[in-house]
Structure formats: C-alpha cells, structure tokens
Design an enzyme around this catalytic site. Structure first.
Site, short mmCIF file in Angstrom:
data_model
loop_
_atom_site.label_atom_id
_atom_site.label_comp_id
_atom_site.label_asym_id
_atom_site.label_seq_id
_atom_site.Cartn_x
_atom_site.Cartn_y
_atom_site.Cartn_z
N TYR A 142 0.86 -1.18 0.00
CA TYR A 142 0.00 0.00 0.00
C TYR A 142 0.90 1.23 0.00
O TYR A 142 1.73 1.40 0.89
CB TYR A 142 -0.92 0.01 1.22
CG TYR A 142 -1.97 1.10 1.14
CD1 TYR A 142 -3.26 0.82 0.72
CD2 TYR A 142 -1.65 2.42 1.45
CE1 TYR A 142 -4.22 1.82 0.61
CE2 TYR A 142 -2.60 3.43 1.33
CZ TYR A 142 -3.87 3.13 0.92
OH TYR A 142 -4.81 4.12 0.79
N GLN A 203 -11.00 0.09 1.02
CA GLN A 203 -11.45 -0.76 -0.09
C GLN A 203 -10.27 -1.43 -0.79
O GLN A 203 -10.37 -2.59 -1.24
CB GLN A 203 -12.29 0.03 -1.09
CG GLN A 203 -11.59 1.17 -1.79
CD GLN A 203 -11.70 2.49 -1.02
OE1 GLN A 203 -11.91 2.50 0.18
NE2 GLN A 203 -11.55 3.59 -1.74
N ASN A 226 -3.73 5.95 5.97
CA ASN A 226 -4.45 6.77 6.95
C ASN A 226 -5.16 5.89 7.98
O ASN A 226 -4.98 4.67 8.02
CB ASN A 226 -5.43 7.70 6.24
CG ASN A 226 -6.51 6.95 5.47
OD1 ASN A 226 -6.77 5.77 5.70
ND2 ASN A 226 -7.16 7.64 4.54
N GLN A 271 9.87 15.69 10.24
CA GLN A 271 8.75 14.79 10.56
C GLN A 271 7.46 15.56 10.80
O GLN A 271 6.38 15.09 10.45
CB GLN A 271 9.09 13.93 11.78
CG GLN A 271 10.21 12.94 11.52
CD GLN A 271 9.99 12.14 10.25
OE1 GLN A 271 9.09 11.32 10.16
NE2 GLN A 271 10.81 12.38 9.24
N HIS A 274 5.00 16.00 7.87
CA HIS A 274 4.20 14.88 7.38
C HIS A 274 2.73 15.06 7.71
O HIS A 274 1.85 14.77 6.88
CB HIS A 274 4.67 13.56 8.03
CG HIS A 274 5.78 12.89 7.30
ND1 HIS A 274 5.65 12.41 6.02
CD2 HIS A 274 7.05 12.60 7.69
CE1 HIS A 274 6.80 11.85 5.64
NE2 HIS A 274 7.65 11.95 6.63
N GLU A 339 10.09 6.23 16.66
CA GLU A 339 10.26 5.71 15.31
C GLU A 339 11.66 6.05 14.78
O GLU A 339 12.41 5.18 14.35
CB GLU A 339 9.19 6.30 14.41
CG GLU A 339 9.26 5.85 12.96
CD GLU A 339 8.27 6.58 12.08
OE1 GLU A 339 8.02 6.10 10.97
OE2 GLU A 339 7.75 7.65 12.49
N HIS A 340 12.00 7.34 14.79
CA HIS A 340 13.31 7.81 14.35
C HIS A 340 14.03 8.44 15.54
O HIS A 340 13.44 9.28 16.23
CB HIS A 340 13.20 8.88 13.26
CG HIS A 340 12.34 8.49 12.09
ND1 HIS A 340 11.02 8.87 11.98
CD2 HIS A 340 12.62 7.74 11.00
CE1 HIS A 340 10.53 8.39 10.85
NE2 HIS A 340 11.47 7.70 10.24
N ASP A 373 15.02 8.25 5.08
CA ASP A 373 13.73 8.18 4.40
C ASP A 373 13.88 7.83 2.93
O ASP A 373 13.01 7.19 2.34
CB ASP A 373 13.00 9.51 4.52
CG ASP A 373 12.11 9.58 5.75
OD1 ASP A 373 11.98 8.56 6.44
OD2 ASP A 373 11.53 10.65 6.01
N GLU A 427 -0.14 -35.38 29.54
CA GLU A 427 -1.18 -34.48 29.01
C GLU A 427 -2.46 -35.23 28.66
O GLU A 427 -3.40 -34.63 28.13
CB GLU A 427 -0.64 -33.75 27.76
CG GLU A 427 0.49 -32.79 28.08
CD GLU A 427 0.96 -32.02 26.85
OE1 GLU A 427 0.47 -32.30 25.74
OE2 GLU A 427 1.79 -31.11 27.03
N HIS A 432 -1.10 -39.47 20.86
CA HIS A 432 0.25 -38.91 20.75
C HIS A 432 1.26 -39.91 21.31
O HIS A 432 2.30 -40.18 20.69
CB HIS A 432 0.35 -37.58 21.52
CG HIS A 432 -0.21 -36.40 20.81
ND1 HIS A 432 -1.55 -36.25 20.56
CD2 HIS A 432 0.40 -35.29 20.32
CE1 HIS A 432 -1.75 -35.09 19.93
NE2 HIS A 432 -0.58 -34.49 19.77
#
Length: 446
Positions: A142, A203, A226, A271, A274, A339-340, A373, A427, A432
């Site tokens: 994506y 979708q 998003n 950042q 963004h 993250e960074h 990046d 068990e 088994h």
C-alpha cells in the site's frame, strides 16, 4: 486556525521539574488510532468489498477519490505505463530513484544473507533438524497518495519483497481525481512491481485481502496509510498477514549542543511536515542550546511550504525537553521508543551503545533522518507509537517464512519416543503417546 510562527508555543519540559511526570503523561497520551466510528466504517467497507468485489471497489473509488472509472481495467496501471513514466521523468529524478533503489537493494541483500538462509544439522542420534526459508508467493504493498506522493515508499516496500524472492508484488495507490504521479509509477518500474492499481483506502486493503475478479488475493499487506487503512489492516489480519499498524510519524533528537541548532530545528520539521499529528521532540541537557533551537524554529518556520502543518504538529505534540545529562536522555529515549532517533552529538556511538528501543538510530550531526527516508539503504517503514519496544523495521524477514525440518533416525526415535510418550501421557493425549511408542524397537530396515 494555526498559530503564526511568532506565536508558536512549543512545550518546554524539564525532567528536574516536580510536575515533569504529569507533563510527560499529557505529551505522550497515546491517541486512539482506531476510533469507533472509523473502525465501524472500515468494517462496513471491508464487508462490502468481500461481498461485491470489484463493484464495491469501483463505488468507493468514485466516492472517496472522485474517480469515476467504468471498470477495474481502467484502474489497473499497466507495466507499459510504469516504464513510460520512468522514461519520461526528468533525468535528475530518474538518477536519484535508481541510486536510492541500488542502495536499498544492497542493504536488503545483505540482510537476506544474514536472516534469509535455510539451515540444518544432524545430531548425535542421526536425526536431521533444521529450518527451511521460503518467500511468500504474493504480497500487496500500500502506497499512500493523499496529502503527498511517496515514491520512496514504493522502493522501501517492493525492493525487500523482491530481494526475498516474492513471486508477485501487487501495488495499490490512491489517485485522487485520477491524477497518477509519474514519480510513483517510475519507482514501481524501478522496484519490480508486478501489477499496480489506482485504488486506495479500506477498499484497497479489502481487495488485496479477499481478492476480487480483478485484484489478486495476497498473502500479506505492507505499507502505511491513513486511519481507515490502519483499521482495515487490523481487521484483515488472520485472513492475510500485515506488517504493522502505522501511526503518525515521530522523531526524537538527542543533542549534546555541538550540532548547529538550525540543523536540529530542520530535522524536527522533517517529521512535523508529514502530518499535524506527527511528533517531534528534542532532548538536551543544555538550556542555552535548547533556546537556540527554539529561536531557529521561529526563524525558519515562516519559510516552510508546509508551515501550517509543521506549526500544528509542533504546537500540538512537539516538545523541547531539558534533561539532567545524556544518561538521562538515553533512559528517556528508551522509555519513549521513537520511530526515528537522531543522536546529534560529537561522539554518537558512545550514546547509541546505551540505547535499546528505536525504529532506526541516526548517528552523528551529518546523519539527517531524511537520508534514511530516501536513500541511505535501511528501510524507512518503522514501528511507531512506542511499538519499537517489541517491533522491527520492515525487511526481507517480513516477506519470508520459516518451516521447521525434522527427520528422525531409528536411534533418535528410540530416545525421543520415550520422552514424548511420558509427556503425552502426562497431558492425557493417548494417541500422541502411542504414535511415539509404536516406533520403539522397530527397525524398518532390519
């Protein structure tokens, strides 16, 4: 309304302050990434795509991207169009794309050598044990396409999949109003994308997860989007794999005061631009240096093309935090798990050796986060919202899977069979136990 630069109020915190913990809690209150309304809407879209397939994807593309396509064929971006875009973009852009792709590919090939190899060994009983590593058959990537176009995200998602040996890479990218970004298409050609579709949102996630008459069903979906994309990815996990649930971008800078303050200010901007919900934080023990960075923020902000977004991000979620010393900066950075994480210091390795939790660590004054990046080589798809405490960057390991290999010898069956029998009876799993016991004292080659 966004505050003008001169009125920008960027939080100033001090770890020595008695109310620091309360201020910290307010600053790092995790936003609800999955609001009930968004999650419910994403669930409805997914259910519709699952039921009606291409027809639902076309309807939502008309509604959300204002793109009235007569059929799904009109939304598929052909290989000819991808390569035409590569041929037509300016030579400078093509060279930058190809150089970035080369570095990203080289890094992930080295990563593959370390983590992507099958192995096996034979123990003392003659039993073979090992691991078989195989790539996924088909993945979906994506690529965001709302507020900006991200050719770098194409490289960072498709190249490690290609290096891992994935047979088919399906790209989806929203094209609001039908506008197809040539740099994104060129990046897809460079990165080896198999098929591409001009669809986005929940979708697109549904189409990849369930498959439609036109869009192939994939084994895993990677790439950020998003809130609707994040909610949809969370809901389809189990039907297919996902890489992570990405939140807003984050940068944390640990500075010792030796880097030009305007460099640090711009790194914080990198950042913040963004998204209004992005988070930019500076940790530094030097109050005068923090003042200098704040002054550069005020000076530089009016000239930024995305000034309203940066201002909203910095005033809403940013902070300049004075720490007692660099040791405390490291402790606080690990607590945040950003993250960074930039270590903008004269001796960055000494500081980095104390750090444990970050998506990516950028060492030294010359290592701006923006290089990571685009073209440094390591992947820029990174864990956010503190998940770096238990998650890793996207890599070839996200596009391969491991299968255990076991080949037990006659001698091994005698020893392991008795162990398994005892545990299975414990068990109360009789079959088994009997399956192991039947092979005791039986040599098929005798």
């Amino acid at each position: 309304m966004n505050a003008p630069a001169s009125d920008l109020l960027l939080r100033r915190l001090d770890t020595a302050s008695p109310d620091f913990e309360a201020q910290y809690a307010q600053l790092f209150a995790r936003m609800a990434e999955e609001h009930a309304e968004i999650d419910a809407r994403a669930a409805d879209i997914l259910a519709d795509v699952r039921a009606r397939g291409d027809a639902a994807v076309l309807d939502y593309t008309r509604r959300f991207d204002h793109l009235d396509a007569p059929n799904m064929a009109a939304l598929e971006i052909s290989q000819a169009e991808l390569h035409a875009a590569l041929a037509q973009i300016p030579a400078e852009q093509r060279h930058a794309l190809e150089q970035a792709a080369e570095r990203v590919r080289d890094y992930h090939q080295r990563q593959m050598q370390q983590v992507g190899q099958s192995w096996e060994y034979v123990d003392a009983d003659g039993t073979l044990l090992g691991q078989k590593v195989t790539p996924l058959d088909r993945v979906g990537i994506y690529v965001p396409g709302g507020k900006a176009a991200y050719p770098s995200s194409v490289l960072m998602n498709a190249i490690p999949a290609h290096v891992a040996g994935v047979v088919e890479i399906i790209m989806v990218v929203p094209t609001p109003g039908g506008e197809r970004n040539p740099l994104v298409l060129a990046a897809a050609a460079v990165a080896g994308v198999s098929r591409a579709f001009a669809i986005g949102g929940a979708q697109a996630v549904g189409a990849l997860a369930f498959g439609t008459a036109t869009v192939p069903k994939v084994d895993k979906i990677t790439g950020p989007g998003n809130a609707y994309v994040a909610a949809a990815k969370r809901r389809v996990f189990g039907i297919c794999g996902i890489d992570m649930i990405a939140g807003p971008s984050e940068i944390l800078v640990i500075a010792d005061g030796t880097t030009p303050p305007e460099w640090v200010a711009m790194d914080l901007f990198s950042q913040a631009e963004h998204d209004e919900l992005a988070q930019s934080i500076l940790l530094c023990p030097d109050a005068a240096y923090i003042d200098a960075v704040a002054a550069e923020i005020r000076r530089l902000l009016p000239g930024m093309s995305r000034q309203p977004i940066i201002a909203a991000s910095l005033s809403g979620r940013g902070a300049l935090i004075q720490v007692r010393n660099l040791d405390e900066a490291c402790e606080l950075a690990d607590r945040i798990a950003p993250e960074h994480l930039e270590v903008s210091a004269a001796q960055p390795r000494l500081i980095a050796d104390r750090l444990r939790h970050a998506g990516a660590i950028f060492l030294g004054a010359y290592t701006s986060e923006s290089l990571g990046d685009y073209c440094a080589g390591p992947n820029h798809v990174l864990p956010t919202s503190g998940t770096a405490r238990f998650s890793s960057p996207l890599g070839v390991y996200d596009f391969i899977k491991r299968t255990s290999l076991i080949e037990v010898s006659h001698a091994g069956a005698q020893r392991l069979g008795r162990i398994a029998s005892v545990l299975a009876h414990g068990e109360r799993l009789q079959a088994h136990a009997l399956a192991a016991e039947m092979r005791l004292d039986h040599d098929l080659k005798a």
